[in-house]
Design an enzyme around this catalytic site. Structure first.
Site, PDB file in Angstrom:
ATOM      1  CG  ASP A  32      -1.915   1.100   1.256  1.00 29.99           C
ATOM      2  OD1 ASP A  32      -3.124   0.803   1.209  1.00 29.99           O
ATOM      3  OD2 ASP A  32      -1.509   2.282   1.317  1.00 29.99           O
ATOM      4  CG  ASP A  35      -2.987   3.419  -2.225  1.00 26.02           C
ATOM      5  OD1 ASP A  35      -4.031   2.759  -2.016  1.00 26.02           O
ATOM      6  OD2 ASP A  35      -2.338   3.972  -1.327  1.00 26.02           O
ATOM      7  CD  GLU A  36      -5.609  -1.131  -0.238  1.00 23.97           C
ATOM      8  OE1 GLU A  36      -5.271  -1.946   0.624  1.00 23.97           O
ATOM      9  OE2 GLU A  36      -6.477  -0.279  -0.069  1.00 23.97           O
TER      10      GLU A  36
HETATM   11  P1  TTP Z   1      -5.270   4.973   1.360  1.00 25.46           P
HETATM   12  O1  TTP Z   1      -4.233   3.962   0.992  1.00 25.46           O
HETATM   13  O2  TTP Z   1      -6.333   4.573   2.310  1.00 25.46           O
HETATM   14  O3  TTP Z   1      -4.570   6.271   1.970  1.00 25.46           O
HETATM   15  P2  TTP Z   1      -3.200   6.962   1.604  1.00 25.46           P
HETATM   16  O4  TTP Z   1      -2.441   6.187   0.598  1.00 25.46           O
HETATM   17  O5  TTP Z   1      -3.475   8.370   1.223  1.00 25.46           O
HETATM   18  O6  TTP Z   1      -2.437   6.980   2.984  1.00 25.46           O
HETATM   19  P3  TTP Z   1      -1.787   5.756   3.771  1.00 25.46           P
HETATM   20  O7  TTP Z   1      -2.012   4.536   2.960  1.00 25.46           O
HETATM   21  O8  TTP Z   1      -0.340   6.107   3.905  1.00 25.46           O
HETATM   22  O9  TTP Z   1      -2.477   5.730   5.083  1.00 25.46           O
HETATM   23  O10 TTP Z   1      -5.971   5.490   0.041  1.00 25.46           O
HETATM   24  C1  TTP Z   1      -5.303   5.649  -1.201  1.00 25.46           C
HETATM   25  C2  TTP Z   1      -5.793   6.881  -1.921  1.00 25.46           C
HETATM   26  O11 TTP Z   1      -7.201   6.808  -2.117  1.00 25.46           O
HETATM   27  C3  TTP Z   1      -5.559   8.161  -1.152  1.00 25.46           C
HETATM   28  O12 TTP Z   1      -4.273   8.716  -1.392  1.00 25.46           O
HETATM   29  C4  TTP Z   1      -6.670   9.041  -1.634  1.00 25.46           C
HETATM   30  C5  TTP Z   1      -7.795   8.091  -1.981  1.00 25.46           C
HETATM   31  N1  TTP Z   1      -8.808   8.111  -0.898  1.00 25.46           N
HETATM   32  C6  TTP Z   1      -9.895   8.953  -1.024  1.00 25.46           C
HETATM   33  O13 TTP Z   1     -10.033   9.647  -2.031  1.00 25.46           O
HETATM   34  N2  TTP Z   1     -10.807   8.992   0.001  1.00 25.46           N
HETATM   35  C7  TTP Z   1     -10.683   8.240   1.135  1.00 25.46           C
HETATM   36  O14 TTP Z   1     -11.517   8.329   2.037  1.00 25.46           O
HETATM   37  C8  TTP Z   1      -9.566   7.386   1.257  1.00 25.46           C
HETATM   38  C9  TTP Z   1      -9.385   6.555   2.492  1.00 25.46           C
HETATM   39  C10 TTP Z   1      -8.651   7.342   0.223  1.00 25.46           C
HETATM   40 MG    MG Z   2      -2.158   4.132   0.798  1.00 24.47          MG
END
Ligand code: TTP
Ligand code: MG
Length: 383
Positions: free
Chosen positions: A9, A103-104
């Site tokens: 991720d 992103d994961e």
């Molecule tokens: P995440 O992987 O949940 O968050 P992140 O990558 O920003 O942070 P981290 O993993 O380090 O905690 O989500 C991936 C992307 O998806 C995030 O950059 C933006 C988008 N997203 C939204 O648009 N709304 C949301 O509520 C979430 C959780 C994510």
């Molecule tokens: Mg992320």
């Protein structure tokens, strides 16, 4: 057989891409999201998280918590582009990938131990490659199943890497709050708390009937297994791969057409092999070429007939390359294929003899490693 599952991720994904693209955002609290009255935060940089800002928070609240922050709307096509680059890297680390979001993903890396000394080293290599090629930092969890690997990737964010050995599963899980378990939301956590269940260890100790009476049949069975680290769900690729390809960046730019064609042939052979392994035939072949000044060209061509033969791929690629008329200063070359049909949908022009030949070659390659049998012209020494 014991499995080895990796969950990867990206850290603060949208915000990280923005910080890459805009030097002035780096090291600053950056908040990406909707700007209107009802706008919410999509994500924010780790610098902004220190102020208590997080995903899904109303933008107005984020402004209050972090007035000195930089607030931007975001650029989804750009995030998708970076995501594609990251998934192309995943492709080279596992044949079995389940994308979860932009992103994961889960990667089943069972049996890949021949390519690595330890799972940790394999993950480090992947993290490093993502960082070098895209500039993004990934957090990784490795464990015997999906549930545990997803928890693990999150534990040491940002830039995390956590490996859960199969004989340390309970030790790993027991101290975690029940909220960490997939599917335990605020409501279930509240209900469990009434039973004085706060950690996974607490959850493991309560009687099944009690759990059942609180959360119902399905959730009780789910929680009962997960609390013991049991999760048999397979890594399930969604749909089929959209493209199969390989590319290579050169330490020293290529300076002759001959060198470039040799590399394109090698790449075509590799891609053909992967197509056949996956049971696909491709309709479209794409060439990617990057020059020393980073100008990048992509050109594609429809094959006369869907194919997974090295030669068909290479012939098309060679034509595309020659049409570009770039003869030196080549930094990167890539060959990829899209537009897949099933192997079974054989056509009028199907060449069974060639199919058998390739099946035989692939059989040998499987046994002796990829380079067991190679086409004569690949053996030529590079000048
Ligand atoms: P995440 O992987 O949940 O968050 P992140 O990558 O920003 O942070 P981290 O993993 O380090 O905690 O989500 C991936 C992307 O998806 C995030 O950059 C933006 C988008 N997203 C939204 O648009 N709304 C949301 O509520 C979430 C959780 C994510
Ligand atoms: Mg992320």
């Amino acid at each position: 057989m014991d499995r080895l599952i990796m969950h990867v991720d990206m850290d603060a994904f949208f915000a990280s891409v923005e910080q890459l693209d805009h030097e002035e955002y780096r090291g600053k609290p950056l908040i990406v999201g909707g700007m209107g009255n009802r706008g919410v935060v999509s994500t924010c940089s780790y610098e902004a998280r220190r102020f208590g800002v997080h995903s899904a928070m109303p933008m107005a609240k984020a402004v209050k918590l972090c007035p000195q922050g930089i607030f931007i709307q975001g650029n989804y096509p750009r995030y998708s582009e970076v995501s594609q680059e990251i998934f192309d890297i995943f492709d080279r680390y596992s044949p079995l990938i389940e994308p979860l979001s932009i992103d994961e993903a889960f990667l089943d890396i069972t049996g890949m131990e021949r390519l690595m000394d330890t799972p940790r080293q394999y993950a480090m290599k992947l993290k490093q490659e993502i960082r070098e090629k895209t500039g993004i930092i990934a957090s990784v969890g490795i464990a015997p199943n999906k549930f545990l690997s997803k928890i693990a990737s999150d534990l040491e964010k940002p830039d995390g890497l956590v490996v859960v050995d199969k004989d340390k599963v309970q030790e790993f899980l027991d101290p975690l709050p029940v909220r960490r378990i997939w599917g335990v939301g605020v409501k279930t956590a509240g209900e469990l708390e009434q039973l004085r269940v706060k950690t996974v260890a607490d959850l493991r100790q309560i009687e099944y009937e009690k759990l059942h009476s609180i959360v119902g049949d399905k959730a009780a069975r789910h929680l009962f297994s997960l609390a013991r680290g049991i999760d048999e769900r397979p890594v399930a690729p969604r749909g089929r791969a959209k493209s199969i390809g390989n590319e290579v960046t050169f330490g020293d730019d290529l300076q002759t057409v001959e060198e470039a064609l040799q590399v394109l042939l090698e790449l075509s052979v590799k891609v053909g092999w992967r197509l056949r392994k996956a049971g696909f035939k491709a309709k479209t072949v794409q060439l990617k070429l990057r020059k020393h000044d980073f100008t990048t060209y992509t050109r594609q061509k429809q094959l006369f007939e869907p194919s997974n033969f090295d030669n068909d791929i290479y012939t098309a690629i060679k034509e595309l390359f020659e049409a570009l008329n770039i003869t030196n200063g080549i930094r990167l070359l890539g060959v990829s294929t899209t537009g897949f049909g099933e192997m079974e949908s054989l056509s009028l022009f199907h060449d069974e003899k060639k199919d058998r030949l390739y099946e035989a070659i692939d059989g040998i390659n499987k046994r002796y490693g990829k380079l067991g049998v190679t086409r004569g012209s690949l053996m030529k020494k590079k000048n």
